[in-house]
Design an enzyme around this catalytic site. Structure first.
Site, mmCIF file in Angstrom:
data_model
loop_
_atom_site.group_PDB
_atom_site.id
_atom_site.type_symbol
_atom_site.label_atom_id
_atom_site.label_comp_id
_atom_site.label_asym_id
_atom_site.label_seq_id
_atom_site.Cartn_x
_atom_site.Cartn_y
_atom_site.Cartn_z
ATOM 1 N N TYR A 32 0.896 3.119 15.416
ATOM 2 C CA TYR A 32 0.280 2.773 14.135
ATOM 3 C C TYR A 32 -1.164 3.259 14.089
ATOM 4 C CZ TYR A 32 -1.535 0.013 10.237
ATOM 5 O OH TYR A 32 -2.126 -0.374 9.065
ATOM 6 N N GLY A 92 1.801 -6.033 -3.234
ATOM 7 C CA GLY A 92 0.599 -6.061 -2.416
ATOM 8 C C GLY A 92 -0.573 -5.297 -2.995
ATOM 9 N N ILE A 93 -1.327 -4.670 -2.098
ATOM 10 C CA ILE A 93 -2.545 -3.965 -2.475
ATOM 11 C C ILE A 93 -2.242 -2.821 -3.435
ATOM 12 C CG2 ILE A 93 -4.342 -2.444 -1.532
ATOM 13 C CD1 ILE A 93 -4.315 -4.337 0.949
ATOM 14 N N GLY A 94 -1.124 -2.133 -3.220
ATOM 15 C CA GLY A 94 -0.767 -1.038 -4.115
ATOM 16 C C GLY A 94 -0.538 -1.508 -5.532
ATOM 17 N N SER A 123 -6.948 2.151 8.036
ATOM 18 C CA SER A 123 -7.018 0.797 8.577
ATOM 19 C C SER A 123 -8.072 0.746 9.675
ATOM 20 C CB SER A 123 -5.658 0.391 9.174
ATOM 21 O OG SER A 123 -5.763 -0.788 9.946
ATOM 22 N N GLY A 134 3.492 3.173 -3.027
ATOM 23 C CA GLY A 134 3.713 1.813 -2.556
ATOM 24 C C GLY A 134 3.162 0.774 -3.517
ATOM 25 N N ALA A 135 3.329 1.010 -4.809
ATOM 26 C CA ALA A 135 2.677 0.175 -5.825
ATOM 27 C C ALA A 135 3.548 -0.972 -6.313
ATOM 28 C CB ALA A 135 2.257 1.043 -7.015
ATOM 29 N N ASN A 136 4.685 -1.215 -5.682
ATOM 30 C CA ASN A 136 5.550 -2.288 -6.175
ATOM 31 C C ASN A 136 5.091 -3.671 -5.723
ATOM 32 O OD1 ASN A 136 6.900 -0.943 -3.666
ATOM 33 N ND2 ASN A 136 7.554 -3.085 -3.597
#
Length: 321
Positions: free
Chosen positions: A187, A25-27, A151, A21-23
């Protein structure tokens, strides 16, 4: 940990990191800062267009960075297997695996393999990915780290143990149908699963005497498209706008939200099963974080592990209980 910032990240030259998920935000920040300290980074993203654009952006922000995109859809175990095979064709070892990607509070849905989406993406996809990359992690010459991003909302979902727990997708999977589905409870259970997975990984690594460390992190309340995005998917325009306003007014910046992941991945002295978050719970410098007692339950961890192996078809044969 007091005042720890990206300036404290040790040099990462010669090391390789995979960030899911590095595209954005935090990633993205996690991948960028690891690259800034010399790591070769692999941006593992579902969208090819966004993944490639993120690589271009990263190289512009960090001239000389070694970064590449590889496709990974955690909602499809076939894609997870393809990613692990592609990585293995390129590199013999993996030093850092940051299991960052996730979805939050989505309407009921299923992954390509039939699992409830949040549990399937947030936990099962990463469980399978970690297991398939384990030979590469074991080959890291200076010892590897795995960071599972959980989380504070894990408190909303305790995973049942015993007969109600590991059977099929019920219990661990959090829902077999839309009937009775509660998106925030689902979640929370997926985030509890992240911590139980970390706990059981750490226990097994300790027993095996290897040099891999399993830790977890959470960003606190950081600006993220997850909050508004979940509401937008359901057409809840007002909720989406309120979430966006909350991000703008109350949340810490995305770069600050990435600090716990970066600390867990790189700081000296991070121990097995550490859980790192913002010092004040929702914001602040990285610090040891409180976690619900059920995320430290050995029996629940073993049950989740066994169910995850069965559901994904990925066996950790090299890491017995």
């Amino acid at each position: 940990m007091s005042g720890w910032t990206t300036a404290n990240i040790p040099g990462q030259s010669g090391r390789t990191a995979v960030v899911t998920g590095a595209n954005s935000g935090i990633g993205y920040v996690t991948a960028r800062e690891l690259a800034r300290r010399g790591a070769a980074v692999v941006l593992a993203c579902r969208s090819a267009a966004r993944g490639r654009a993120a690589v271009v952006r990263l190289r512009a922000e960090v001239p000389g960075a070694e970064a590449e995109f590889l496709p990974l859809d955690l909602a499809d175990l076939g894609s997870v297997r393809e990613f692990a095979a592609a990585y293995g064709e390129r590199r013999a070892a993996l030093d850092l695996l940051v299991n960052n990607a996730g979805v939050m509070a989505l309407p009921f849905g299923r992954t390509a393999d039939g699992f409830e989406t949040q549990f399937g993406v947030n936990h099962l996809g990463h469980f399978a990915l970690t297991g398939l990359l384990l030979p590469r992690l074991r080959a890291a010459p200076a010892g590897a780290r795995i960071v599972n991003v959980s989380s504070g909302f894990h408190v909303l979902g305790r995973i049942p143990s015993g007969p109600a727990g590991p059977a099929g997708t019920g219990g661990f999977g959090s829902a077999d149908s839309a009937a009775g589905y509660r998106r925030w409870s689902a979640y929370g259970r997926s985030k509890t699963a992240n911590l139980l997975f970390t706990h059981e990984l750490a226990r097994r690594f300790t027993a095996a005497g290897g040099r891999i460390t399993a830790a977890a992190a959470h960003p606190g309340y950081a600006s993220s498209n997850l909050h508004a995005g979940a509401a937008a998917l359901e057409g809840r325009t007002l909720t989406s706008r309120l979430a966006a306003l909350g991000d703008a007014v109350l949340a810490q910046p995305t770069a600050s939200g990435a600090l716990p992941s970066l600390y867990a991945a790189t700081a000296p002295g991070v121990g097995q099963d550490a859980f790192i978050g913002p010092r004040f719970g929702w914001r602040g410098a990285p610090a040891a974080s409180w976690r619900a007692g059920w995320t430290l339950d050995d029996a629940a961890g073993e049950e989740l592990w066994a169910a995850s192996e069965r559901l994904t078809g990925v066996s950790y044969a090299a890491l017995p209980r």
